[in-house]
Scaffold this active site. Structure first.
Site, mmCIF file in Angstrom:
data_model
loop_
_atom_site.group_PDB
_atom_site.id
_atom_site.type_symbol
_atom_site.label_atom_id
_atom_site.label_comp_id
_atom_site.label_asym_id
_atom_site.label_seq_id
_atom_site.Cartn_x
_atom_site.Cartn_y
_atom_site.Cartn_z
ATOM 1 N N SER D 48 0.819 -1.210 0.000
ATOM 2 C CA SER D 48 0.000 0.000 0.000
ATOM 3 C C SER D 48 0.858 1.268 0.000
ATOM 4 O O SER D 48 1.799 1.381 0.801
ATOM 5 C CB SER D 48 -0.886 -0.016 1.246
ATOM 6 N N HIS D 99 -6.119 -2.953 -10.807
ATOM 7 C CA HIS D 99 -7.018 -1.842 -10.492
ATOM 8 C C HIS D 99 -6.285 -0.536 -10.765
ATOM 9 O O HIS D 99 -5.144 -0.357 -10.337
ATOM 10 C CB HIS D 99 -7.432 -1.910 -9.016
ATOM 11 N N HIS D 101 -7.002 4.007 -11.503
ATOM 12 C CA HIS D 101 -7.926 5.141 -11.544
ATOM 13 C C HIS D 101 -7.728 5.887 -12.860
ATOM 14 O O HIS D 101 -7.693 7.119 -12.889
ATOM 15 C CB HIS D 101 -7.702 6.067 -10.342
ATOM 16 N N ASP D 124 -12.579 -6.439 -30.072
ATOM 17 C CA ASP D 124 -11.377 -7.266 -30.168
ATOM 18 C C ASP D 124 -11.022 -7.914 -28.829
ATOM 19 O O ASP D 124 -10.376 -8.960 -28.794
ATOM 20 C CB ASP D 124 -10.179 -6.409 -30.623
ATOM 21 N N HIS D 175 -16.363 4.678 -8.388
ATOM 22 C CA HIS D 175 -15.002 4.332 -8.029
ATOM 23 C C HIS D 175 -14.139 4.214 -9.296
ATOM 24 O O HIS D 175 -13.543 5.211 -9.707
ATOM 25 C CB HIS D 175 -15.030 3.042 -7.204
ATOM 26 N N TYR D 232 -5.454 -14.618 -34.763
ATOM 27 C CA TYR D 232 -4.633 -13.441 -34.510
ATOM 28 C C TYR D 232 -3.380 -13.837 -33.744
ATOM 29 O O TYR D 232 -3.415 -14.695 -32.876
ATOM 30 C CB TYR D 232 -5.419 -12.417 -33.682
#
Lengths: 241, 241, 241, 241
Positions: D48, D99, D101, D124, D175, D232
């Site tokens: 963190s 995750h 932002h 795609d 969020h 692909y």
């Protein structure tokens, strides 16, 4: 026959041109800066269509103010050379001219809108909106097109040198921004600021088609940076040590 | 006579100023950061108009909190120095102040709108909207303009130090963001976040003029990073090895 | 059996592919450039899905124009290879093709709108709007999908080589831009300009759903760079010294 | 007691975390990636609040899947660790979670809108819209908040692993985006693509609130990259030489 220009001018013009892609104002070879030597009666400008990564001092072209003839240099000057010349002839206080196709300023030019004064970021440099010319006529496009591109700016400012000093930038309708200043470097800085205020103005107008802030605020910002009561900046920074 | 400031303060203020262009918040010389030494009764700030690439420790200016006199340094301090001083005097918990003209935050300031709380990115740092001051009056612009620029922020917050801690940023109408924090570095981080949430908010509002998310979500995010129950972050990372 | 292609073609195709991420037009492995050798009856193209940072001369794939067979190279060619082939077969003046998913051009493709001519930045390169195809039908998607992606472009231009020269770009509806040019490098430049004019057009339309500037202005800009009366650019810059 | 994880996992997780700021998806310390070792019953995640420039292999934290206990590492794991754990428990095919932002994806999350399928760039990778959860309730915020942040995603997907494979991303309302994939690296790639399609979608919607392109086109693009008929990409590029 080679014309001597004052010391440092060619290097300043080269540096200002090389800065265009560095500050993110250029796509490919777009954009050009020139600087004038009024005593010698000439200005120095970027050659046409040379990639920035190849551009060298030798490539710069010297052009006579009175008639636009190339008096030094092996390459063809920027296609916008006659626009620069027209601005130099009309406004005696101009020492340098910059032209770019920077994204947000061009958007205003294409919308044929002035960039309004929406805050102190604008007023710190430009004492009023950055105006947009009317469209060039078919006649203005057919003959001496590039000179006429300067002409519509000069006419819009009523050939008023003081106006050109207070708002050192203009949009040519459907085309893009031309900026100028006491030196080539200053004209480039005005191009950078013109793009920055256009960017901010677009976001501001998206949030709110708001009236401009009060004139006393704008005037305060302009005068703290310009004129006899200016108190912004420092003469020359002391060397680090 | 030279005033000693606490160890590390000058370097921290220099680093925070040099970071402004690195994080993309500056055009040309715009922007400034200061840091305070309350025991010595002074703060250290960037000089006015010096390009970031030339900025060195020697150029920083030390200013007395009580009266704004320069007590150390050869250059003129930032024109915004009095705004910083006003904020330090009003809010005892502030250790650093940052001012930028970052694009999206300035757009809100120019639209004279607060930056609303639209999600947890905002609530992680700011416990409420980032407010926007009313316009300065003609009187406030005519005399002690820069001090009054701080004054309109202080008045808006009713001189409440706790409010300044919970929302460490404000927009000055028609001008731009001022942010603050426990240190110069923290005030810079708040400037970075203020710009990021303004950018996201502009896109959010373009998609939907939506109501803010539920208060319990926002409160949860603020309190997991701030106050007695915070559980975000680590004291000091163990050295790599 | 290895097919020889003309000197420099493979290197030019590699350089143009490597330039895609450098000019900011690529996300991950998206985008591809090819160049043709009409005498040899083949074209050289990027392999499918190889990250740009790993891409080397050895990875390029040579494909036969007449039937799409790989005639040189160990890797599978780009999935878009058949689209390139279709364009080469339809337009004899094309020497290179570029496909990207650049943000603003794709936005027009997804909105199924042409990129209108809103100023001289556009007219300098494209002598008219950059058109957008109709949607591919279910049949066109079910069989020979990639070839049909080229086919909808060719049909839209009525297989007119001169049209392809004057506006060297098209949007495939719901997909994105394909651009072309006399060489691989030129097709890449057109991709860069296509993205730049799409970006500016989006901002222009946000400011004002304005009519295009007068045709005489646009025509002047196109003809000063293209055709018998062109006067933009320089043959080869003199070396620095 | 230290838990061994499979070879290469820690390095892959470190690399994916370090890539977040490199690809422009992070502000300050925001964002985190984890990777799972299902045999060992643990996952490895960023600590963190550690700045990316300081982040080293030693700082990574190993967390037990069954109960969220830290089983290796001196630092506190990301505050979002419980969200990652919830996703790993619900979807057995997930090998990594990211995750961020990132600006445009967060704008959709703040507007509480799914990212619609507006073209092949989206199709795609994502076989349908990227959905947005409902708001968390006050109860879900009050207790086990981070676990519940994963829970609203899992509930929205009805705990259907196949759905999670076909659309490896979700927005948490108010969020931001969580993405996942077969590996940590893949989850990061999905975060990059999620941001790219959100950016393009915002511009598309500004141009035209258009209906999505025909399903046969979208399906063709998804299936040429995924499933038994995919064609692909290349297995491993031949080394340059």
């Amino acid at each position: 026959m080679t014309v001597r220009v004052r010391d440092g001018l060619r290097q300043e013009v080269l540096n200002a041109n090389l800065a265009i892609p560095q500050v993110g104002l250029a796509t490919l070879t777009w954009g050009n800066v020139s600087g004038v030597d009024r005593e010698a009666g000439v200005f120095v400008i970027k050659p046409s269509g040379v990639p920035y990564e190849d551009l060298a001092l030798d490539h710069l072209v010297t052009v006579r103010l009175s008639d636009g003839e190339v008096v030094d240099g092996d390459l063809r000057p920027s296609t916008d050379t006659e626009t620069h010349r027209c601005l130099y002839l009309a406004f005696p206080s101009i020492g340098g001219v910059t032209h770019t196709h920077s994204t947000h300023a061009v958007a205003f030019a294409q919308a044929r809108l002035e960039i309004p004064v929406l805050g102190t970021t604008h007023a710190d440099t430009f004492n009023g909106p950055i105006p947009c010319t009317p469209d060039l006529t078919a006649e203005q496009c057919a003959k001496d097109y590039e000179y006429n591109t300067g002409r519509v700016i000069v006419d819009m400012l009523k050939e008023d040198d003081q106006k050109a000093v207070e708002v050192p930038a203009a949009m040519v309708a459907g085309h893009g921004p031309f900026t100028w200043g006491a030196t080539a470097r200053k004209s480039l800085e005005h191009a950078i600021i013109c793009e920055a205020v256009a960017d901010i103005a677009l976001h501001t107008l998206a949030l709110s088609p708001t009236a401009p802030p009060p004139p006393h605020l704008l005037n305060r910002h302009y005068t703290r940076k310009h004129g006899p009561d200016a108190y912004y900046g420092n003469p020359t920074p002391a060397p680090a040590g």
